[in-house]
Structures are given as C-alpha cells and as structure tokens.
Write an enzyme that holds these catalytic residues in place. Structure first.
Site, PDB file in Angstrom:
ATOM      1  N   PRO A  26      57.182  18.333  10.659  1.00  0.00           N
ATOM      2  CA  PRO A  26      57.369  18.492  12.105  1.00  0.00           C
ATOM      3  C   PRO A  26      56.960  17.225  12.854  1.00  0.00           C
ATOM      4  O   PRO A  26      55.864  16.707  12.646  1.00  0.00           O
ATOM      5  CB  PRO A  26      56.448  19.671  12.447  1.00  0.00           C
ATOM      6  N   GLN A 101      58.171  25.004  13.500  1.00  0.00           N
ATOM      7  CA  GLN A 101      56.729  24.949  13.710  1.00  0.00           C
ATOM      8  C   GLN A 101      56.379  25.544  15.075  1.00  0.00           C
ATOM      9  O   GLN A 101      56.866  25.065  16.112  1.00  0.00           O
ATOM     10  CB  GLN A 101      56.198  23.521  13.636  1.00  0.00           C
ATOM     11  N   HIS A 178      51.129  26.022  13.517  1.00  0.00           N
ATOM     12  CA  HIS A 178      50.447  24.728  13.651  1.00  0.00           C
ATOM     13  C   HIS A 178      48.939  24.965  13.778  1.00  0.00           C
ATOM     14  O   HIS A 178      48.428  25.202  14.861  1.00  0.00           O
ATOM     15  CB  HIS A 178      50.985  23.981  14.860  1.00  0.00           C
ATOM     16  N   ALA A 180      46.827  22.661  12.664  1.00  0.00           N
ATOM     17  CA  ALA A 180      46.270  21.329  12.381  1.00  0.00           C
ATOM     18  C   ALA A 180      46.011  20.544  13.667  1.00  0.00           C
ATOM     19  O   ALA A 180      46.226  21.024  14.782  1.00  0.00           O
ATOM     20  CB  ALA A 180      47.249  20.553  11.494  1.00  0.00           C
ATOM     21  N   TYR A 183      44.813  21.411  17.588  1.00  0.00           N
ATOM     22  CA  TYR A 183      45.499  22.252  18.567  1.00  0.00           C
ATOM     23  C   TYR A 183      44.837  23.639  18.590  1.00  0.00           C
ATOM     24  O   TYR A 183      43.803  23.855  17.957  1.00  0.00           O
ATOM     25  CB  TYR A 183      47.001  22.273  18.282  1.00  0.00           C
ATOM     26  N   ARG A 230      49.923  25.171   8.605  1.00  0.00           N
ATOM     27  CA  ARG A 230      49.590  23.755   8.470  1.00  0.00           C
ATOM     28  C   ARG A 230      48.151  23.510   8.916  1.00  0.00           C
ATOM     29  O   ARG A 230      47.736  23.979   9.983  1.00  0.00           O
ATOM     30  CB  ARG A 230      50.536  22.916   9.326  1.00  0.00           C
ATOM     31  N   GLY A 302      51.625   9.472   4.711  1.00  0.00           N
ATOM     32  CA  GLY A 302      51.534   8.163   4.079  1.00  0.00           C
ATOM     33  C   GLY A 302      52.071   8.090   2.662  1.00  0.00           C
ATOM     34  O   GLY A 302      51.809   7.114   1.957  1.00  0.00           O
ATOM     35  N   GLY A 323      57.042  11.642   7.106  1.00  0.00           N
ATOM     36  CA  GLY A 323      57.315  11.626   8.543  1.00  0.00           C
ATOM     37  C   GLY A 323      57.922  10.326   9.015  1.00  0.00           C
ATOM     38  O   GLY A 323      59.097  10.260   9.386  1.00  0.00           O
TER      39      GLY A 323
END
Ligand code: PHB
Length: 369
Positions: A26, A101, A178, A180, A183, A230, A302, A323
């Site tokens: 997302p 998401q 979400h 993560a 939030y 997530r 990454g 991403g």
C-alpha cells in the site's frame, strides 16, 4: 538474476492462486478526488502494476475524519464504492489478487482536514512532537488530539467493518487493516501513546481491545482468511513509542493466530514511514516475529530480488513487497525476470498531482526485452 528466484513461484493466499510472490504494498499517492473518489488515473496506475501476485491498494479511509491528507480515497459511502469498481476491475486478472488497505490515522490527522475543523481524535491527548504534519503549505506542528470517547471508539470499529463490506462490494478480494506506522490501531497498542485507564488502556490485552473490535466488525462482512493485518514492530516513526515492543508485538502476533487470517504483513526495521532509516539497536529481527505467526507472512521494506529470494528460502516470508521499486518500475516482475536495470523514484509527483511522477514511469521498451 535467474528465474530460479523463489519470487516467481505461485502462492495460494486466502484460497486464491497468485502467479508469483511479489506484492505491490500500500502506497499513498493522493490521486483520488477531494471527495475521496478513486479515479481513472488510479486505474491506469494499478493496471500498470498488475504483474504483482498481490496488489494491496493504498490506505483507504473508513470515515471522513480518518484521513490525514487531501485526495486520499475512502470507502465510507456509495459513491466511493462505485468509484473503486473500475479501478479494481482494471488491476485484477487470473494470476493476482487485490486487497484494500483500510486506514484510520487517528492523531496523525490535522484540524485543516477534519470535517469539524477541530484537532483529530485519538486514544489519548498525546501529541506527536518529533515529526511534522505534511500540509499543502509545508510542514506544520501536530496538534494535541482529543481523547476518543467509548462512542468514538465504537464508531471507528464499526466504520472499519462497513468499509470492509464496501471493499468486497467494490470487487476487492480482501482487506488489510493498517495496524502499522503509528496510525490509529497502533496508537491503541503503544503504551507511549495510549494512556487510557479504561478497558482500552493498561495491559497489552486491553491495548489490543480496539484491534480485536475492529477485527470482529470486519469479520461480520469478510471471512478471516481474506483479512490481513499490517504491523511495523520496530518503527518509532511518528512517535510510535512503547516501553517493550518485543513483548507487545510478540503478544499481538500470538493473539492474531486465533483468527486464521489471510496474512501478517510486517514492515521491516530500517523503514520509517515511507523512507529508509537506520536500523536501531532495539530493532526486532523480522524473522523472530514472523516465526510466531502460523499463517502466510508478507515482508516489505528495502528488499531487492536477492534478499527477497533469501527470506522466502529461509522461511521468514511467503511474499515480499516492493514499494519504491514498484513506484518507479511498473513492470517490475518482468525486470526481475530479465535482470533488467531499475528506474529511480522521482520526488516530484510522489504525493498528489497528475500523471507526472505517477503513471509516466516507463515500461521496458521492445528493444530492451
Ligand atoms: C505517507 O503518506 O507518507 C504514508 C502513508 C501511510 C503510511 C506511511 C506513510 O503507512
């Protein structure tokens, strides 16, 4: 790299066969309308990236007050459901699945985007001090949020459920909560943010209560095997502070095993929101947390094709998100397969704007194939 890379193996997720193990994670790109309606431009964007075995659509807000930024899509009214339909149809095909998401930002919002013009609501009146809000006029300080009442908490949980129902009507195959990046769901989990003394604060079980209520509201409309969660256990981005993250997230992940979820989606240490950051000494190895989860695991942050292959091979993950690579390389799976070079992300157009910096990243030309 060679096609022996395990990313190219199919995977069955929530009973659906995915052609490969690559995930478009997302990514907030702010190309919806001011009313939170998905657009034709978004259909182009997702279609371009539909080589991913799993597409997780960008954070989509469950209430008007759940948003942090202009032009983020929503799923809280009928017009928004209709607007998503052609976008989902454009991106889905036999070999992929598309989840949505579901997002509530809590204290990461700002009075300038709140329907009532007041500071946002959050578990406790604890402001973010270490970061600035990305306003259209540049960075500004976060405000002290208003404390959510029990009615506010119920409203938010119910809204996740309604948005989940709407996502299925729009054609999504499932939803991701979400939890993560500091939030709302994580604001309840972290004891540095959640100072409540009622049944939503204190012990880890109490701080998990909101997540459980959200899950329960979502399960009224979507079966657990089509619901992912997530988490970003090592991130302190946006002051996501907890006194013992290893214990907190170890417990949360153990508890999530109760439900038979579609997947657990872990943000790797070394990611701060949407950027790379130094891996702190307190970072929790992803493999340690992934090992606690009984179902499929997605890791994002990454990764290169080589590191992705390695985490699949060593059993840490089943699927891997890319991403920034997917932003700049719409045909990323093909580039992986061919060992072709990658384009770079341009800053212009990352958040909001037109096709520039969004759908104008080139695919490999015929000459390069
Ligand atoms: C962002 O808009 O920068 C953003 C949105 C959602 C995230 C992280 C970053 O989870």
């Amino acid at each position: 790299m060679s096609t022996a890379n395990r990313l190219f193996e199919p995977f069955t997720l929530g009973g659906q066969k995915l052609a490969n193990r690559m995930v478009l994670p997302p990514l907030t790109r702010s190309r919806a309308t001011d009313e939170g309606l998905a657009t034709d431009l978004m259909a182009d964007y997702y279609r371009q990236r539909s080589g991913a075995g799993l597409i997780i659509a960008e954070g989509t807000v469950v209430l008007p007050q759940a948003t942090a930024y202009p032009r983020v899509p929503g799923l809280y009214n009928a017009a928004q459901v209709e607007a998503w339909k052609p976008v989902v149809a454009a991106a889905k095909h036999d070999g992929n699945a598309m989840y949505c998401q579901l997002w509530h930002v809590g204290r990461q919002s700002h009075s300038t985007v709140q329907p009532d013009g007041l500071p946002p609501k959050a578990p406790s009146p604890v402001p973010i001090t270490g970061f600035k809000y990305r306003s259209p006029d540049g960075p500004v300080a976060y405000e002290t949020p208003r404390e959510m009442s029990e009615a506010d908490i119920q409203e938010a949980a119910t809204a996740f459920g309604a948005a989940a129902r709407n996502a299925m009507i729009a054609g999504f195959d499932g939803v991701e909560l979400h939890g993560a990046n500091g939030y709302l769901i994580e604001q309840f989990l972290d004891d540095g943010i959640n100072r409540r003394t009622d049944s939503y604060g204190g012990s880890i079980e109490n701080r998990m209560r909101f997540l459980r209520e959200v899950l329960s509201a979502v399960f009224d409309h979507v079966p657990p095997h089509r619901v992912g969660v997530r988490l970003s256990p090592s991130s302190t981005w946006m002051d996501a502070i907890d006194s013992d993250k290893r214990r907190l997230f170890g417990t949360v992940i153990n508890r999530l095993n109760e439900f038979g979820l579609a997947y657990l989606h872990l943000v790797e240490p070394g990611i701060a929101g949407s950027s790379s950051a130094e891996v702190s000494a307190e970072a929790i190895p992803t493999a340690d947390l992934a090992a606690l989860f009984d179902g499929p695991v997605i890791v994002t942050g990454g990764h290169t094709p080589e590191t992705a292959d390695a985490v699949i091979e060593n059993g840490t993950a089943d699927l891997v998100g890319f991403g920034r690579l997917f932003i700049a390389n719409p045909d990323l799976p093909r580039r992986f397969a061919l060992g072709a070079p990658f384009g770079d992300v341009r800053k212009r157009g990352l958040y909001g704007g037109t096709a520039e910096g969004y759908t104008d990243y080139p695919e490999l030309s015929a000459a390069e194939l």
